[in-house]
Motif scaffolding. Structure first.
Motif, short mmCIF file in Angstrom:
data_model
loop_
_atom_site.label_atom_id
_atom_site.label_comp_id
_atom_site.label_asym_id
_atom_site.label_seq_id
_atom_site.Cartn_x
_atom_site.Cartn_y
_atom_site.Cartn_z
N SER A 52 12.32 56.50 144.09
CA SER A 52 11.88 55.11 144.17
C SER A 52 13.07 54.15 144.09
O SER A 52 13.07 53.09 144.72
N THR A 53 14.09 54.54 143.33
CA THR A 53 15.30 53.73 143.25
C THR A 53 15.97 53.63 144.61
O THR A 53 16.42 52.55 145.03
N LEU A 54 16.06 54.75 145.31
CA LEU A 54 16.65 54.76 146.66
C LEU A 54 15.80 53.95 147.62
O LEU A 54 16.32 53.14 148.39
N LEU A 55 14.49 54.15 147.56
CA LEU A 55 13.59 53.43 148.46
C LEU A 55 13.69 51.93 148.24
O LEU A 55 13.78 51.15 149.19
N GLU A 56 13.69 51.52 146.98
CA GLU A 56 13.81 50.11 146.63
C GLU A 56 15.13 49.53 147.14
O GLU A 56 15.16 48.41 147.67
N ALA A 57 16.21 50.29 147.00
CA ALA A 57 17.51 49.82 147.45
C ALA A 57 17.52 49.60 148.96
O ALA A 57 18.11 48.62 149.46
N ILE A 58 16.88 50.49 149.71
CA ILE A 58 16.79 50.32 151.16
C ILE A 58 16.01 49.06 151.49
O ILE A 58 16.41 48.27 152.35
N ALA A 59 14.88 48.88 150.80
CA ALA A 59 14.04 47.71 151.05
C ALA A 59 14.78 46.41 150.77
O ALA A 59 14.74 45.46 151.57
N VAL A 60 15.47 46.34 149.63
CA VAL A 60 16.18 45.12 149.26
C VAL A 60 17.36 44.89 150.20
O VAL A 60 17.64 43.75 150.60
#
Length: 239
Positions: A52-60
């Motif tokens: 989720s940390t990686l996914l969030e970083a991509i989104a931001v």
């Protein structure tokens, strides 16, 4: 179909210490880059693995609000996202999406509140999101607000969904893919990650690697349990 995000590059040279979070995540130790499927990519792993940390970083890094929503959402209830996005480079395709949304299960209530506050609830279905169950509001969002030809980033969308609803979501995601959408998902659901020809990346202590569906722990444990539930329960529950 060209991907809206072709790949992700990690700017390791900017990291001052791999002992501080989020850089202490085991898979970041050898991580340099990964390619994304132009249609569907999954990130899977144990709780706390950092998917989720990686996914969030991509989104931001793409420009989405950290708590979810479209690029137009700029509300903030509690700043809990990491600064990993500052160390990522998104390699974009030549095309640009006409739509996009970042959906995360843990802050969806806040998104629904913002939708009501902005007075744009009509775009999300006939019934207000807060007047529906968690699962119903999820499906209403995906059905009505996701318009196609977009980039959709979903963090554990199965959290509020029954197995039958997960199948409905899978069908809806396929409709979006056929309408030139790219979807990136962090999930625990063996139902969702069964989407044909998707790329699955597993994150864990051994690093980040692309795996086949049948080789995921989620598939193997679910399959083995359904084949021999009595054996599993005996091992788990008997003293």
């Amino acid at each position: 179909m060209d991907a809206y995000i072709r790949s992700i590059r990690f700017k390791r040279e900017l990291v001052q210490s791999f002992r501080q979070h989020p850089f202490d995540l085991p898979w970041l130790g050898d991580f340099h880059a990964l390619d994304l499927h132009p249609k569907v990519t999954f990130f899977v792993g144990e709780n706390g693995s950092g998917k989720s940390t990686l996914l969030e970083a991509i989104a931001v890094a793409w420009g989405f609000n950290p708590e979810g929503g479209s690029k137009n959402f700029r509300f903030s209830t509690e700043a809990t996202h990491s600064h990993l996005h500052e160390f990522l480079t998104l390699v974009k395709g030549v095309r640009r999406p006409k739509d996009g949304f970042f959906l995360r299960a843990e802050s969806f209530y806040n998104v629904a509140t913002e939708v009501a506050s902005l007075g744009v609830g009509a775009a999300y279905g006939e019934d207000a999101l807060h007047e529906q169950s968690h699962g119903e509001s999820f499906m209403s969002l995906v059905t009505h607000r996701f318009r196609g030809k977009g980039l959709y980033i979903l963090d554990e969308p199965e959290a509020a969904l029954s197995p039958s609803r997960q199948l409905s979501l899978l069908s809806r995601l396929h409709d979006l893919v056929r309408d030139d959408s790219q979807i990136i998902i962090a999930t625990h659901s063996p139902i969702l990650m069964a989407y044909p020809d998707a790329w699955i990346y597993t994150l864990g202590d051994q690093g980040l690697e692309r795996v086949q569906y049948e080789d995921t722990e989620h598939f193997r444990i679910t399959r083995d349990f359904l084949k021999h539930p009595e054996r599993f329960l005996r091992q788990l529950l008997e003293p």
